[in-house]
Design an enzyme around this catalytic site. Structure first.
Site, PDB file in Angstrom:
ATOM      1  N   LYS A 266      -6.896  -5.042  -4.791  1.00  0.00           N
ATOM      2  CA  LYS A 266      -5.575  -5.312  -4.223  1.00  0.00           C
ATOM      3  C   LYS A 266      -5.409  -6.809  -3.964  1.00  0.00           C
ATOM      4  O   LYS A 266      -4.383  -7.406  -4.309  1.00  0.00           O
ATOM      5  CB  LYS A 266      -5.392  -4.539  -2.910  1.00  0.00           C
ATOM      6  CG  LYS A 266      -5.269  -3.036  -3.052  1.00  0.00           C
ATOM      7  CD  LYS A 266      -5.048  -2.387  -1.685  1.00  0.00           C
ATOM      8  CE  LYS A 266      -4.948  -0.874  -1.779  1.00  0.00           C
ATOM      9  NZ  LYS A 266      -4.698  -0.250  -0.461  1.00  0.00           N
TER      10      LYS A 266
ATOM     11  N   ASP B 172      -1.109  -0.825   6.127  1.00  0.00           N
ATOM     12  CA  ASP B 172      -1.318  -0.287   7.473  1.00  0.00           C
ATOM     13  C   ASP B 172      -2.779  -0.124   7.864  1.00  0.00           C
ATOM     14  O   ASP B 172      -3.076   0.126   9.032  1.00  0.00           O
ATOM     15  CB  ASP B 172      -0.637   1.082   7.597  1.00  0.00           C
ATOM     16  CG  ASP B 172      -1.448   2.180   6.916  1.00  0.00           C
ATOM     17  OD1 ASP B 172      -1.671   3.239   7.527  1.00  0.00           O
ATOM     18  OD2 ASP B 172      -1.864   1.993   5.758  1.00  0.00           O
TER      19      ASP B 172
ATOM     20  N   ASP C 176       0.862  -1.177   0.000  1.00  0.00           N
ATOM     21  CA  ASP C 176       0.000   0.000   0.000  1.00  0.00           C
ATOM     22  C   ASP C 176       0.901   1.230   0.000  1.00  0.00           C
ATOM     23  O   ASP C 176       2.096   1.145   0.294  1.00  0.00           O
ATOM     24  CB  ASP C 176      -0.888  -0.029   1.247  1.00  0.00           C
ATOM     25  CG  ASP C 176      -1.725   1.221   1.390  1.00  0.00           C
ATOM     26  OD1 ASP C 176      -2.281   1.679   0.378  1.00  0.00           O
ATOM     27  OD2 ASP C 176      -1.791   1.753   2.510  1.00  0.00           O
ATOM     28  N   LYS C 177       0.344   2.386  -0.328  1.00  0.00           N
ATOM     29  CA  LYS C 177       1.147   3.618  -0.295  1.00  0.00           C
ATOM     30  C   LYS C 177       0.929   4.417   0.980  1.00  0.00           C
ATOM     31  O   LYS C 177       1.820   4.576   1.803  1.00  0.00           O
ATOM     32  CB  LYS C 177       0.843   4.512  -1.507  1.00  0.00           C
ATOM     33  CG  LYS C 177       1.688   5.794  -1.521  1.00  0.00           C
ATOM     34  CD  LYS C 177       1.252   6.742  -2.599  1.00  0.00           C
ATOM     35  CE  LYS C 177      -0.003   7.499  -2.216  1.00  0.00           C
ATOM     36  NZ  LYS C 177       0.201   8.470  -1.120  1.00  0.00           N
TER      37      LYS C 177
ATOM     38  N   GLY D 239      -4.977   3.744  -3.832  1.00  0.00           N
ATOM     39  CA  GLY D 239      -6.232   4.357  -4.266  1.00  0.00           C
ATOM     40  C   GLY D 239      -6.059   5.755  -4.799  1.00  0.00           C
ATOM     41  O   GLY D 239      -7.023   6.406  -5.200  1.00  0.00           O
ATOM     42  N   ASP D 240      -4.836   6.271  -4.841  1.00  0.00           N
ATOM     43  CA  ASP D 240      -4.568   7.641  -5.271  1.00  0.00           C
ATOM     44  C   ASP D 240      -4.719   7.812  -6.776  1.00  0.00           C
ATOM     45  O   ASP D 240      -4.705   6.842  -7.546  1.00  0.00           O
ATOM     46  CB  ASP D 240      -3.156   8.060  -4.855  1.00  0.00           C
ATOM     47  CG  ASP D 240      -3.065   8.373  -3.372  1.00  0.00           C
ATOM     48  OD1 ASP D 240      -4.105   8.720  -2.785  1.00  0.00           O
ATOM     49  OD2 ASP D 240      -1.971   8.266  -2.810  1.00  0.00           O
TER      50      ASP D 240
ATOM     51  N   ARG E 294      -2.514  14.473  -2.068  1.00  0.00           N
ATOM     52  CA  ARG E 294      -3.772  13.718  -2.082  1.00  0.00           C
ATOM     53  C   ARG E 294      -4.930  14.702  -2.234  1.00  0.00           C
ATOM     54  O   ARG E 294      -4.997  15.701  -1.516  1.00  0.00           O
ATOM     55  CB  ARG E 294      -3.927  12.930  -0.783  1.00  0.00           C
ATOM     56  CG  ARG E 294      -2.903  11.816  -0.636  1.00  0.00           C
ATOM     57  CD  ARG E 294      -2.887  11.243   0.764  1.00  0.00           C
ATOM     58  NE  ARG E 294      -4.153  10.699   1.189  1.00  0.00           N
ATOM     59  CZ  ARG E 294      -4.577   9.469   0.916  1.00  0.00           C
ATOM     60  NH1 ARG E 294      -3.820   8.664   0.217  1.00  0.00           N
ATOM     61  NH2 ARG E 294      -5.739   9.036   1.354  1.00  0.00           N
TER      62      ARG E 294
ATOM     63  N   ARG F  65      -5.825   4.016  -8.156  1.00  0.00           N
ATOM     64  CA  ARG F  65      -7.288   4.056  -8.106  1.00  0.00           C
ATOM     65  C   ARG F  65      -7.884   2.660  -7.936  1.00  0.00           C
ATOM     66  O   ARG F  65      -8.906   2.319  -8.533  1.00  0.00           O
ATOM     67  CB  ARG F  65      -7.858   4.707  -9.365  1.00  0.00           C
ATOM     68  CG  ARG F  65      -7.651   6.194  -9.487  1.00  0.00           C
ATOM     69  CD  ARG F  65      -8.354   6.943  -8.394  1.00  0.00           C
ATOM     70  NE  ARG F  65      -8.516   8.351  -8.681  1.00  0.00           N
ATOM     71  CZ  ARG F  65      -8.723   9.287  -7.750  1.00  0.00           C
ATOM     72  NH1 ARG F  65      -8.780   8.915  -6.471  1.00  0.00           N
ATOM     73  NH2 ARG F  65      -8.883  10.543  -8.070  1.00  0.00           N
TER      74      ARG F  65
END
Length: 740
Positions: A664, A684, A295-296, A568-569, A487, A658
């Site tokens: 994922k 996280d 994840d980011k 999701g960005d 973001r 996105r």
């Protein structure tokens, strides 16, 4: 002081007087907004392979869960008297007045005699895993299998408004009615129930969800007292802690796990958090990792977010503006940004002051943040947010003199330039990974009903009314923010008539009280009202990289490990972060896949593979793949997934932007199903749990988004940079001592 020639962004024909909010001339007031109302009328698997994955497996999560010491149990095989603990027996005998439906349990309030007729079982809970006879076969089986641990960390953002007045045992004991509850299951983060209360005016239905559910082991904070109805629903809660099982063949693994737990290099002093290896049975796999799925936000970044910039009514603002980026007029068009000091001035004097007021009001009202007063000082407010994004927006609004001060079950208070205003909360359409937006329906101090909505640009822009005056400028600002790695969220609203709200609220209330597919019904109801929105602007939040992330990623890549980032960005934001953390670099050939159909996606992937097969030296020409969530949906189709995976494995790095939590997990399962490789997933937040559980080894980051990921993982660490030593030192040691 009002501007001499004000414009009303909501009404081109006239400027509406706004004194209905307050008599304080220093407080800007919103102009009336036209009602944009929707038309409501309309193979052979006999050989044992611990890493074999059935290609026809469904999307259900794994049935096995490990506890904090590495001991695991299979919930589906536990007896009713142990794990599932049903509220009633399977007897069909019921009282004549007992409401009963398939898939429900009915529990009477303050009526033990009626409940006893349903043959309730005891509330005894057994967290033991083995008995004398089952120890050896279960233990040996688990050494060749991997499961994940599930534990809950729910925040209880208080009681329903319908029962919050019951503040002592006597009043509570007089409550009568019954509760319809879903049957016992192992889904810890969802719950659907219905409280039917007997009132002087007849029965009243109150929907129940996870915020009214106290699981075993939960802790209540920020409250001096609690009274309530305790109903045991049979949900699985907390697995056994601190149980250590040592047998001769496992001593080495156990010692390797202890070395991980005691490693001071992986201890994060700021939060007093050491590394925690929850299972010793997988330590040797840490030295065999070939793919990392990360994840980011909160994993690569530090999750300490700040409200840095915003676009309101087509005008850009920032907390700090470099001289070269200050607002100026070029060829008759304003470019650059104003600082927040100018924003405060524009509220009072600029023609867009009404829009600015609505924008900041939305940020201070449309959220689920809980305010906490430190040392009982009314002016010293701390914010408890379910996500860092929400906390940053509320704090940002407060710095601009729109301070959120109080939350009650049905209202919130904000302080604007020293004056207090109360907004009645009529309905909340909550954020989820499918909707990608949140809406709050409020009745303001002027008595008007408004819908405040914030969310991803992809879902907000498609729900705007026609002829929004600020859309083009806002979209341009969104692209600028994303390029800077910020973001972004879009901010919109509309005014609703009393008649439309009454009609919609009936539909919404019916959806909120159903026990079958409640979330789907709520989403459908929200769709009916989240339309014809007026775009106020957009926000930009900075989420900085954690310390040591670029160096860690570079080292892992040098060790031959391929890293995929699933976020999701926006695509521009994801690429910018990828460059910042050295996941991708200027020397890489960037393959960007943005297609809008199944066949276009397949055609693009096949042509690109053909063009790459003739490369002379792939190592000298590294590739990076970037794919958005919409295209990924096509790429994960059975017919195309093989082609997508072939192209992805040619690349040194992959960025999926996105994407939803389900996507994922599906990406991880795709690689796991087709490649003989050991996979690690790291995240996280609760949204990362499906991905973590899908990989061979799950690593959770103890972060600000809760502990779900850390508790669902095999190993918990507090910083991404600790992954380097976990894999290249502890993993290598374990592999050499146990396998090599």
């Amino acid at each position: 002081q009002q501007p001499s020639n004000p414009i009303d962004p909501f009404d081109d024909s006239a400027t509406v007087e706004t004194s209905q909010y307050t008599d304080n001339p220093s407080v800007p007031q919103a102009a009336a907004i036209p009602s944009f109302r929707p038309n409501l009328s309309q193979g052979d698997h006999t050989s044992f392979d611990p890493y074999f994955n059935d290609p026809f497996e469904d999307d259900e999560e794994q049935d096995f869960y490990s506890d904090s010491a590495g001991l695991m149990r299979q919930i589906t095989n536990m007896s009713y008297s142990e794990a599932n603990l049903p509220l009633t027996s399977d007897s069909k005998t019921e009282t004549s007045d007992l409401p009963s439906h398939n898939g429900e349990r009915t529990i009477y309030v303050n009526a033990p005699a009626k409940n006893s007729q349903q043959k309730f079982l005891h509330n005894k809970i057994s967290t033991t895993k083995y008995n004398f006879f089952t120890f050896l076969p279960k233990f040996l089986y688990e050494q060749f299998s991997k499961y994940a641990n599930i534990e809950t960390n729910l925040k209880i953002k208080q009681a329903t408004s319908d029962t919050s007045h019951l503040t002592n045992p006597l009043e509570t004991s007089r409550l009568t009615g019954y509760i319809k509850s879903e049957k016992p299951n192992d889904s810890l983060y969802t719950y659907d129930g219905l409280l039917v209360m007997n009132t002087p005016n007849g029965q009243k239905q109150v929907p129940l969800d996870p915020t009214q559910l106290l699981l075993r082991g939960a802790q209540l904070r920020n409250t001096s007292w609690i009274y309530g109805i305790v109903v045991f629903t049979g949900h699985e809660t907390k697995l056994m802690k601190n149980a250590t099982l040592i047998v001769t063949m496992e001593v080495v693994k156990f010692q390797q796990a202890l070395l991980i737990n005691d490693d001071l290099d992986m201890y994060y002093e700021k939060t007093d958090t050491p590394a925690l290896c929850r299972t010793s049975s997988l330590v040797e796999e840490l030295g065999q990792i070939e793919y990392i799925f990360s994840d980011k936000t909160g994993t690569l970044t530090c999750n300490e977010m700040e409200f840095k910039q915003c676009s309101i009514a087509g005008i850009a603002y920032a907390d700090k503006v470099e001289e070269s980026k200050r607002a100026r007029v070029v060829d008759g068009v304003e470019v650059g940004s104003h600082d927040f000091k100018q924003l405060k001035e524009n509220i009072r004097t600029h023609p867009t002051g009404n829009v600015i007021n609505e924008f900041l009001s939305l940020l201070s009202i449309c959220h689920t943040v809980i305010p906490e007063r430190k040392d009982d000082n009314p002016n010293n407010i701390m914010y408890q947010a379910s996500s860092p994004d929400e906390g940053a927006l509320v704090k940002g609004a407060a710095t601009l003199d729109y301070e959120f001060t109080t939350r009650r079950p049905k209202s919130v208070n904000i302080r604007v330039n020293g004056a207090d205003y109360e907004y009645e909360i009529l309905s909340i359409c909550e954020f989820n990974s499918t909707r990608k937006r949140m809406s709050t329906v409020v009745r303001g101090p002027d008595g008007k009903i408004k819908l405040y909505c914030k969310g991803a640009d992809t879902v907000i822009l498609e729900r705007l009314s026609e002829n929004n005056p600020f859309t083009d400028q806002t979209v341009q600002h969104l692209e600028d923010y994303a390029t800077e790695g910020l973001r972004t969220l879009c901010i919109a609203m509309r005014e609703i008539s009393d008649e439309e709200y009454r009609h919609w609220s009936t539909i919404y209330e019916k959806a909120s009280t159903t026990l079958v597919n409640r979330q789907d019904e709520l989403d459908k109801a929200a769709e009916m009202i989240e339309k014809n929105l007026f775009l106020l602007g957009a926000t930009a939040i900075e989420d900085k990289l954690q310390e040591g992330v670029p160096e860690t990623i570079h080292t892992l890549q040098q060790a031959g490990i391929k890293i995929w980032v699933l976020t999701g960005d926006r695509q521009e934001t994801a690429i910018n972060i990828g460059l910042s953390c050295k996941l991708i670099n200027e020397e890489m050939t960037l393959i960007t896949v943005n297609e809008d159909s199944h066949w276009k996606t397949k055609d693009f992937l096949e042509k690109r593979i053909q063009s790459l097969k003739g490369r002379v030296n792939p190592d000298v020409e590294p590739l990076a793949l970037v794919i958005d969530g919409r295209t990924l949906e096509f790429a994960l189709d059975k017919e195309i997934e093989g082609v997508f995976l072939e192209l992805a494995t040619m690349c040194k790095a992959v960025i999926c932007c996105r994407v939803s939590p389900l996507q994922k997990a599906l990406v991880v399962k795709l690689v796991k199903r087709h490649l003989k490789a050991i996979l690690l997933a790291i995240g996280d937040g609760a949204n990362d749990v499906p991905m973590i559980q899908a990989a061979h080894v799950g690593v959770g980051i103890s972060g600000l988004e809760g502990m779900q990921a850390a508790r669902s993982a095999d190993v918990a660490i507090s910083q991404f940079r600790y992954l380097k030593k976990l894999l290249l030192v502890h993993g290598a040691w374990s592999y050499q001592r146990l396998i090599a």
